[in-house]
Scaffold this motif. Structure first.
Motif, PDB file in Angstrom:
ATOM      1  N   ASP A 160       0.892  -1.175   0.136  1.00 56.62           N
ATOM      2  CA  ASP A 160      -0.168  -0.191  -0.114  1.00 56.62           C
ATOM      3  C   ASP A 160       0.535   1.447  -0.122  1.00 56.62           C
ATOM      4  O   ASP A 160       0.820   2.588   0.749  1.00 56.62           O
ATOM      5  N   LEU A 161       2.102   0.741  -0.433  1.00 58.43           N
ATOM      6  CA  LEU A 161       3.283   2.261  -0.433  1.00 58.43           C
ATOM      7  C   LEU A 161       2.171   3.657  -1.032  1.00 58.43           C
ATOM      8  O   LEU A 161       2.083   3.703  -2.474  1.00 58.43           O
ATOM      9  N   THR A 162       2.856   4.618  -1.024  1.00 62.28           N
ATOM     10  CA  THR A 162       2.044   5.865  -1.584  1.00 62.28           C
ATOM     11  C   THR A 162       3.271   6.514  -2.892  1.00 62.28           C
ATOM     12  O   THR A 162       4.553   5.902  -2.606  1.00 62.28           O
ATOM     13  N   GLU A 163       2.735   7.507  -3.006  1.00 64.40           N
ATOM     14  CA  GLU A 163       3.744   7.866  -4.382  1.00 64.40           C
ATOM     15  C   GLU A 163       4.546   8.971  -3.389  1.00 64.40           C
ATOM     16  O   GLU A 163       6.063  10.220  -3.806  1.00 64.40           O
ATOM     17  N   ASP A 164       3.772   9.738  -2.106  1.00 63.97           N
ATOM     18  CA  ASP A 164       4.728  10.542  -0.996  1.00 63.97           C
ATOM     19  C   ASP A 164       6.010   9.266  -0.230  1.00 63.97           C
ATOM     20  O   ASP A 164       5.573   8.810   0.011  1.00 63.97           O
ATOM     21  N   ARG A 165       7.293  10.304  -0.702  1.00 63.51           N
ATOM     22  CA  ARG A 165       8.517   8.889  -0.080  1.00 63.51           C
ATOM     23  C   ARG A 165       8.569   9.361   1.522  1.00 63.51           C
ATOM     24  O   ARG A 165       8.909   8.133   2.091  1.00 63.51           O
ATOM     25  N   ALA A 166       8.130  10.141   2.282  1.00 62.14           N
ATOM     26  CA  ALA A 166       7.939   9.934   3.619  1.00 62.14           C
ATOM     27  C   ALA A 166       7.081   9.345   3.713  1.00 62.14           C
ATOM     28  O   ALA A 166       7.140   8.217   5.212  1.00 62.14           O
ATOM     29  N   ALA A 167       5.943   9.020   3.160  1.00 64.95           N
ATOM     30  CA  ALA A 167       4.687   7.789   3.539  1.00 64.95           C
ATOM     31  C   ALA A 167       5.489   6.731   3.569  1.00 64.95           C
ATOM     32  O   ALA A 167       4.915   5.808   4.209  1.00 64.95           O
ATOM     33  N   GLN A 168       6.651   6.320   1.995  1.00 66.92           N
ATOM     34  CA  GLN A 168       6.559   5.063   1.153  1.00 66.92           C
ATOM     35  C   GLN A 168       7.657   4.990   3.470  1.00 66.92           C
ATOM     36  O   GLN A 168       7.165   3.725   2.898  1.00 66.92           O
ATOM     37  N   ARG A 169       8.827   6.097   3.015  1.00 65.21           N
ATOM     38  CA  ARG A 169       9.427   5.358   4.076  1.00 65.21           C
ATOM     39  C   ARG A 169       8.606   5.080   5.938  1.00 65.21           C
ATOM     40  O   ARG A 169       9.261   3.657   6.468  1.00 65.21           O
ATOM     41  N   ALA A 170       7.622   5.330   5.842  1.00 69.20           N
ATOM     42  CA  ALA A 170       6.880   4.964   7.540  1.00 69.20           C
ATOM     43  C   ALA A 170       6.295   3.828   6.941  1.00 69.20           C
ATOM     44  O   ALA A 170       6.162   3.110   8.088  1.00 69.20           O
TER      45      ALA A 170
END
Length: 94
Positions: free
Chosen positions: A61-71
């Motif tokens: 469910d990773l999003t395109e937002d890099r910070a959201a991907q890391r979280a």
């Protein structure tokens, strides 16, 4: 009823829509193969449960937002390890 698909040069097979629908599979979901002694191969949806399912969903469910991907990756790894997720990077903190 026989349904055919080709194997590409990397050994991958694209599952036909009829198979995806029969197994109720969505993109990113896993499948399991069982090899029979008679040469038959059984394909089924690999339904995960518990911490493994939580981790698998977090990675899918990773999003395109890099910070959201890391979280999301941190939560997934923590779920696999049974631990607590690491805090966000300080360079991304508001």
């Amino acid at each position: 009823m026989a349904i055919f698909a080709a194997v590409n040069s990397r050994g991958a097979v694209t599952l036909p829509n009829a198979v995806l629908e029969a197994l109720k599979l969505s993109p990113g979901e896993k499948v399991a193969f069982s090899l029979g002694k008679d040469g038959r191969v059984e394909l089924r949806a690999a339904r995960l449960s518990g911490r493994r399912a939580i981790a698998d969903r977090a990675f899918c469910d990773l999003t395109e937002d890099r910070a959201a991907q890391r979280a999301a990756a941190s939560r997934g790894l923590a779920a696999l390890r049974g631990g607590i997720a690491a805090p966000p990077d300080s360079d991304n903190a508001a």
